[in-house]
Write a protein that holds these residues in place. Structure first.
Motif, PDB file in Angstrom:
ATOM      1  N   ILE A 141       0.602  -1.226  -0.177  1.00  0.00           N
ATOM      2  CA  ILE A 141      -0.048  -0.204  -0.244  1.00  0.00           C
ATOM      3  C   ILE A 141       1.084   1.327  -0.455  1.00  0.00           C
ATOM      4  O   ILE A 141       0.700   1.484  -0.662  1.00  0.00           O
ATOM      5  N   TYR A 142       2.283   1.472   0.707  1.00  0.00           N
ATOM      6  CA  TYR A 142       2.509   2.520   0.204  1.00  0.00           C
ATOM      7  C   TYR A 142       3.618   2.693  -0.826  1.00  0.00           C
ATOM      8  O   TYR A 142       3.730   3.684  -0.415  1.00  0.00           O
ATOM      9  N   THR A 143       3.820   1.863  -1.095  1.00  0.00           N
ATOM     10  CA  THR A 143       4.627   1.860  -2.448  1.00  0.00           C
ATOM     11  C   THR A 143       3.569   2.206  -3.865  1.00  0.00           C
ATOM     12  O   THR A 143       3.885   3.654  -4.671  1.00  0.00           O
ATOM     13  N   GLU A 144       2.162   2.221  -3.159  1.00  0.00           N
ATOM     14  CA  GLU A 144       1.761   2.340  -4.878  1.00  0.00           C
ATOM     15  C   GLU A 144       1.104   3.850  -4.028  1.00  0.00           C
ATOM     16  O   GLU A 144       0.907   4.926  -4.973  1.00  0.00           O
ATOM     17  N   GLU A 145       1.039   4.050  -3.279  1.00  0.00           N
ATOM     18  CA  GLU A 145       0.324   5.373  -2.713  1.00  0.00           C
ATOM     19  C   GLU A 145       1.457   6.635  -3.389  1.00  0.00           C
ATOM     20  O   GLU A 145       1.522   7.160  -3.962  1.00  0.00           O
ATOM     21  N   LYS A 146       3.030   6.324  -3.070  1.00  0.00           N
ATOM     22  CA  LYS A 146       4.577   6.699  -3.464  1.00  0.00           C
ATOM     23  C   LYS A 146       3.949   6.980  -4.822  1.00  0.00           C
ATOM     24  O   LYS A 146       4.631   8.333  -5.444  1.00  0.00           O
ATOM     25  N   LYS A 147       3.905   6.191  -5.881  1.00  0.00           N
ATOM     26  CA  LYS A 147       3.767   5.739  -6.760  1.00  0.00           C
ATOM     27  C   LYS A 147       2.259   6.589  -7.701  1.00  0.00           C
ATOM     28  O   LYS A 147       3.220   7.569  -8.259  1.00  0.00           O
ATOM     29  N   ASP A 148       1.636   6.744  -6.356  1.00  0.00           N
ATOM     30  CA  ASP A 148       0.383   7.441  -7.005  1.00  0.00           C
ATOM     31  C   ASP A 148       0.375   9.222  -6.885  1.00  0.00           C
ATOM     32  O   ASP A 148       0.490   9.711  -7.924  1.00  0.00           O
ATOM     33  N   LEU A 149       1.297   9.216  -5.911  1.00  0.00           N
ATOM     34  CA  LEU A 149       1.587  10.792  -5.465  1.00  0.00           C
ATOM     35  C   LEU A 149       2.902  10.973  -6.561  1.00  0.00           C
ATOM     36  O   LEU A 149       2.749  12.522  -6.734  1.00  0.00           O
ATOM     37  N   GLU A 150       3.359  10.537  -6.673  1.00  0.00           N
ATOM     38  CA  GLU A 150       4.680  10.661  -7.957  1.00  0.00           C
ATOM     39  C   GLU A 150       3.942  10.915  -9.315  1.00  0.00           C
ATOM     40  O   GLU A 150       4.727  12.074  -9.547  1.00  0.00           O
ATOM     41  N   LEU A 151       2.965  10.138 -10.319  1.00  0.00           N
ATOM     42  CA  LEU A 151       1.987  10.647 -10.552  1.00  0.00           C
ATOM     43  C   LEU A 151       1.295  11.717 -10.772  1.00  0.00           C
ATOM     44  O   LEU A 151       1.522  12.540 -11.394  1.00  0.00           O
ATOM     45  N   TYR A 152       1.400  11.984  -9.693  1.00  0.00           N
ATOM     46  CA  TYR A 152       0.352  13.958  -9.466  1.00  0.00           C
ATOM     47  C   TYR A 152       0.944  14.448  -9.627  1.00  0.00           C
ATOM     48  O   TYR A 152       0.429  15.542  -9.923  1.00  0.00           O
ATOM     49  N   PHE A 153       1.569  14.902  -8.673  1.00  0.00           N
ATOM     50  CA  PHE A 153       2.470  15.886  -8.829  1.00  0.00           C
ATOM     51  C   PHE A 153       3.683  16.036  -9.995  1.00  0.00           C
ATOM     52  O   PHE A 153       3.949  17.428 -10.132  1.00  0.00           O
ATOM     53  N   ASN A 154       3.850  14.825 -10.682  1.00  0.00           N
ATOM     54  CA  ASN A 154       4.764  15.087 -12.360  1.00  0.00           C
ATOM     55  C   ASN A 154       4.099  15.512 -13.088  1.00  0.00           C
ATOM     56  O   ASN A 154       4.153  16.038 -14.045  1.00  0.00           O
ATOM     57  N   ARG A 155       2.887  15.352 -12.885  1.00  0.00           N
ATOM     58  CA  ARG A 155       1.534  15.289 -13.432  1.00  0.00           C
ATOM     59  C   ARG A 155       1.273  17.215 -14.158  1.00  0.00           C
ATOM     60  O   ARG A 155       1.021  17.725 -15.159  1.00  0.00           O
ATOM     61  N   LYS A 156       1.569  17.998 -13.352  1.00  0.00           N
ATOM     62  CA  LYS A 156       1.060  19.345 -13.069  1.00  0.00           C
ATOM     63  C   LYS A 156       2.259  20.349 -13.803  1.00  0.00           C
ATOM     64  O   LYS A 156       3.178  20.331 -14.130  1.00  0.00           O
TER      65      LYS A 156
END
Length: 156
Positions: A141-156
């Protein structure tokens, strides 16, 4: 997340034959002792599985009916011979109980990149495998949340 390590007995009768599972933020590392006839240690088997390759982990109880039936047969035969030959009956009864209990196995199944990696433990070590499964689930769960956050902030 700190590294979490759990040890477990591989064989019912010989709790000193151990296996081990370690989890950190990147890897699940396993180390088990290979045995001959579940008695004689014969080398080790080590696996390092990246968390990114793990899709699920399950812990279940598995019954080896052959061992259970052999244990029942020996136990019943030993019990029936207790009155005529006490020592022989007692030995057979105890061996039957050991075979019966050895047929109840806890196993952890790690689904990784389409293949299964299975760890076997004595039935009395289910708590340890359930505990490490929870740690693996948290790490996933931790690694998936970390990937999701990286994708979210890199998209902006």
């Amino acid at each position: 997340m700190n590294r979490k390590t759990v040890e477990f007995a591989r064989v019912f009768l010989f709790p000193w034959i151990k296996g081990e599972v370690s989890v950190d933020t990147r890897m699940v590392t396993t180390k088990t002792v290979n045995t001959i006839l579940s008695i004689i240690p014969a080398g080790t088997n080590e696996q390092s599985i990246p968390l990114s390759n793990i899709s699920s982990v399950t812990v279940s109880t598995w019954l080896n009916f052959k061992l259970i039936l052999i244990g029942l047969a020996l136990g019943l035969f030993g019990f029936s011979t207790l009155s005529s030959e006490f020592l022989m009956g007692l030995i057979l009864l105890l061996v039957g109980v050991v075979f019966f209990c050895s047929g109840i196995i806890t196993r952890m199944n790690i689904q990784r990149s389409g293949s299964n990696y299975v760890l076997y433990a004595a039935c009395y070590n289910k708590k340890e495998l359930v505990e490490i499964k929870a740690v693996i689930d948290k790490a996933l769960i931790y690694t998936e949340e970390k990937k999701d956050l990286e994708l979210y902030f890199n998209r902006k």
